[in-house]
Design a protein around this motif. Structure first.
Motif, short mmCIF file in Angstrom:
data_model
loop_
_atom_site.label_atom_id
_atom_site.label_comp_id
_atom_site.label_asym_id
_atom_site.label_seq_id
_atom_site.Cartn_x
_atom_site.Cartn_y
_atom_site.Cartn_z
N VAL A 127 0.86 -1.20 0.00
CA VAL A 127 0.00 0.00 0.00
C VAL A 127 0.89 1.25 0.00
O VAL A 127 0.72 2.17 -0.81
CB VAL A 127 -0.95 0.01 1.24
N PHE A 175 2.55 2.75 -3.17
CA PHE A 175 1.76 3.50 -4.15
C PHE A 175 1.44 4.94 -3.69
O PHE A 175 0.76 5.67 -4.41
CB PHE A 175 0.44 2.76 -4.43
N THR A 192 -4.27 12.23 -1.22
CA THR A 192 -4.20 10.77 -1.31
C THR A 192 -4.92 10.15 -0.12
O THR A 192 -4.71 10.58 1.02
CB THR A 192 -2.72 10.31 -1.31
N THR A 205 -5.61 6.45 1.80
CA THR A 205 -5.37 5.00 1.91
C THR A 205 -6.46 4.43 2.80
O THR A 205 -6.86 5.05 3.79
CB THR A 205 -3.99 4.69 2.53
N ARG A 251 -5.80 10.42 -5.71
CA ARG A 251 -5.52 8.97 -5.70
C ARG A 251 -6.09 8.32 -4.44
O ARG A 251 -5.93 8.85 -3.33
CB ARG A 251 -4.00 8.74 -5.77
N ILE A 256 -5.87 4.60 -2.55
CA ILE A 256 -5.22 3.28 -2.54
C ILE A 256 -6.02 2.42 -1.57
O ILE A 256 -6.07 2.70 -0.37
CB ILE A 256 -3.75 3.38 -2.10
N VAL A 278 -5.26 0.76 -6.96
CA VAL A 278 -4.88 2.17 -7.02
C VAL A 278 -5.86 2.87 -7.95
O VAL A 278 -5.91 2.59 -9.15
CB VAL A 278 -3.43 2.34 -7.53
#
Ligand code: SAM
Length: 232
Positions: free
Chosen positions: A13, A16, A91, A93, A118, A120, A158
């Motif tokens: 993870v 990315f 981003t 996650t 993005r 993830i 992703v």
């Protein structure tokens, strides 16, 4: 696992996460991932979102003992409610949960994704739900990885902003993973085929109600889709 040594799964993870991004790690538990990324100089700052008090406390302790309280804010919040517009999070996650839960968290908080480029996601199972959410919400699958750790197989997805059309097979097995055809990918779906075969045999032996017939037909369809994808 600790703030300097991630599991192979979380390491994937982390790999990315773009350099110098502003991160929100949702369902952060001990905040291992944001602490690790800060300690490595990979991110500018982070929010660690956690909805349960125990893991939240553990995250606060880890952030503090790493001297990262100025860079990582731990917030007790449900899903993407941890993100404020002024955070300018780029981003996200979200790892270690079921795909259905991840998709429902993304759906419930999609108004919080304004600056996010993005996402993830690492669903422990049912990655299909995340792929479906992406396709319906202006994200495409720019990369995927699959790995095995301690006998378990994990997929990492992703997502980036953009449009793409996915077939049912793509949604089920992953449009990128099916092209990569890694050994772990083959192993995952060979295992599934064996399990589905076992279930279909059991369904054959049950009373043939309409419900059983429908269940078997759906499983048979899925079986054929996956069988055609596998190269060995
Ligand atoms: N992300 C870490 C990882 O991958 O190792 C922790 C995974 S842990 C199994 C899942 C965490 O997500 C738990 O700490 C749980 O409390 C948290 N969680 C579940 N639902 C959540 C939600 N709606 N919002 C925030 N956190 C959530």
């Amino acid at each position: 696992m600790n703030t300097n040594q991630l599991s192979k799964r979380l390491e994937m993870v982390a790999s990315f996460v773009p350099q110098d991004t502003i991160l929100a790690d949702i369902g952060s538990d001990h905040a291992y991932l944001p602490c690790y990324l800060m300690n490595k100089g990979r991110i500018l700052r982070a929010i660690a979102g956690e909805v349960v008090a125990g893991p939240f406390d553990a995250a606060v302790r880890n952030v503090s003992s790493n001297g990262l309280a100025d860079a990582i804010e731990v917030r007790l919040a449900n899903g993407l409610q941890a993100i404020e517009d002024t955070d300018c999070v780029e981003t996200v996650t979200i790892a270690g949960m079921g795909g259905t839960l991840i998709a429902s968290i993304l759906e419930a908080g999609k108004d919080r994704l304004t600056h996010v480029q993005r996402i993830i996601a690492q669903p422990n199972l049912h990655a299909l739900a995340v792929r479906q959410w992406a396709a319906e919400n202006g994200f495409y699958i720019m990369d995927e990885e699959i790995l095995q750790e301690d006998g378990k197989i994990y997929e990492v997805l992703v997502l980036e902003r953009g449009k793409a059309e996915y077939s049912n097979t793509d949604l089920l097995v992953g449009p990128v993973l099916r092209n990569k055809q890694s050994e772990v990918f083959q192993a995952k779906w060979q295992r599934e085929l064996i399990e589905w075969d076992r279930v279909m045999t059991a369904l054959d032996q049950a009373a043939q109600t309409e419900e059983i017939r429908k269940k078997k037909a759906a499983l048979q369809d899925k079986y054929e889709l996956v069988r055609k994808v596998l190269t060995v």
